[in-house]
Design an enzyme around this catalytic site. Structure first.
Site, PDB file in Angstrom:
ATOM      1  N   GLY A  32       0.803  -1.214   0.000  1.00  0.00           N
ATOM      2  CA  GLY A  32       0.000   0.000   0.000  1.00  0.00           C
ATOM      3  C   GLY A  32       0.840   1.270   0.000  1.00  0.00           C
ATOM      4  O   GLY A  32       1.889   1.349  -0.648  1.00  0.00           O
ATOM      5  N   ASP A  34       2.617   2.541   2.307  1.00  0.00           N
ATOM      6  CA  ASP A  34       3.926   2.286   2.926  1.00  0.00           C
ATOM      7  C   ASP A  34       4.939   1.846   1.858  1.00  0.00           C
ATOM      8  O   ASP A  34       6.068   2.371   1.786  1.00  0.00           O
ATOM      9  CB  ASP A  34       3.739   1.175   3.976  1.00  0.00           C
ATOM     10  CG  ASP A  34       4.871   1.107   4.980  1.00  0.00           C
ATOM     11  OD1 ASP A  34       5.710   2.016   5.001  1.00  0.00           O
ATOM     12  OD2 ASP A  34       4.886   0.132   5.752  1.00  0.00           O
ATOM     13  N   THR A 122      -7.231   2.158   6.211  1.00  0.00           N
ATOM     14  CA  THR A 122      -8.379   1.749   5.383  1.00  0.00           C
ATOM     15  C   THR A 122      -8.022   0.823   4.231  1.00  0.00           C
ATOM     16  O   THR A 122      -8.891   0.465   3.429  1.00  0.00           O
ATOM     17  CB  THR A 122      -9.103   2.981   4.795  1.00  0.00           C
ATOM     18  OG1 THR A 122      -8.218   3.647   3.879  1.00  0.00           O
ATOM     19  CG2 THR A 122      -9.533   3.935   5.889  1.00  0.00           C
TER      20      THR A 122
END
Ligand code: ADP
Length: 174
Positions: A32, A34, A122
């Site tokens: 994601g 990161d 999320t």
């Protein structure tokens, strides 16, 4: 609130002072946002994160740490650890609010004017997007009401649903 804006896009290409990473407790990079941040920042970021982890151990959920930006053209990166969604009765809401609040506090204490957030928790961490957007918006609004820094907060949305949720909330806070 005019100090808040909502945009669509990749958080690694924004013109702000500091971007927030949805980090994991080990600060080791992952998927994601990161992964995108570590990819754009290069190996220097991972070295800084590893040094913090060696010194302090895991970053508790709801807390945040700050590093340099590596190759990303911002002044710093704040790594905030959001909660994993476990159904809602594990203080996920409080911990998500903490992640936003502690990131803002860290940015303010370093004198940063403009900060950008992804929609923490999320993605892989599974927090329902509407509830998370509400917590993000109310926590940021409360903080800005009581602090002059950061001056500008950008919610950087990666998907249309998140963008629409934030846009709707922002209209109601105006
Ligand atoms: P978490 O593990 O906290 O759930 P994720 O990175 O999986 O973190 O997801 C958090 C949010 O970041 C999601 O809404 C995801 O779509 C979004 N995202 C993924 N990549 C990027 C990016 N490059 N810039 C901004 N947001 C991103």
């Amino acid at each position: 609130m005019s100090r808040i804006s909502v945009i669509s896009g990749d958080i690694t290409s924004l013109d702000v002072d500091v971007i927030v990473n949805a980090a994991n407790a080990q600060l080791q990079g992952g998927g994601g946002v990161d992964g995108a941040i570590h990819h754009a920042a290069g190996p220097e970021l991972l070295e800084q994160c590893s040094a913090i982890y060696r010194q302090n151990g895991a970053c508790p959920t709801g807390q945040a740490v700050i590093t340099g930006p590596g190759d990303i053209p911002v002044k710093a990166i704040i790594h905030a650890v959001g909660p994993v969604w476990q159904g809602g009765d594990h203080d996920e809401a409080g911990l998500l609010a903490d992640a936003y609040h502690n990131s803002l506090q860290l940015a303010a204490s370093h004198g940063y004017q403009r900060i950008a957030f992804p929609a923490i928790s999320t993605g892989i961490y599974g927090y329902p997007k509407p509830a998370a957007a509400q917590i993000a918006m109310s926590t940021v609004c409360d903080f800005l009401r009581n602090h002059s820094l950061p001056h500008q907060v950008v919610f950087c949305c990666y998907d249309q649903e998140t963008h629409d949720l934030y846009q709707h909330l922002l209209m109601n806070y105006d």
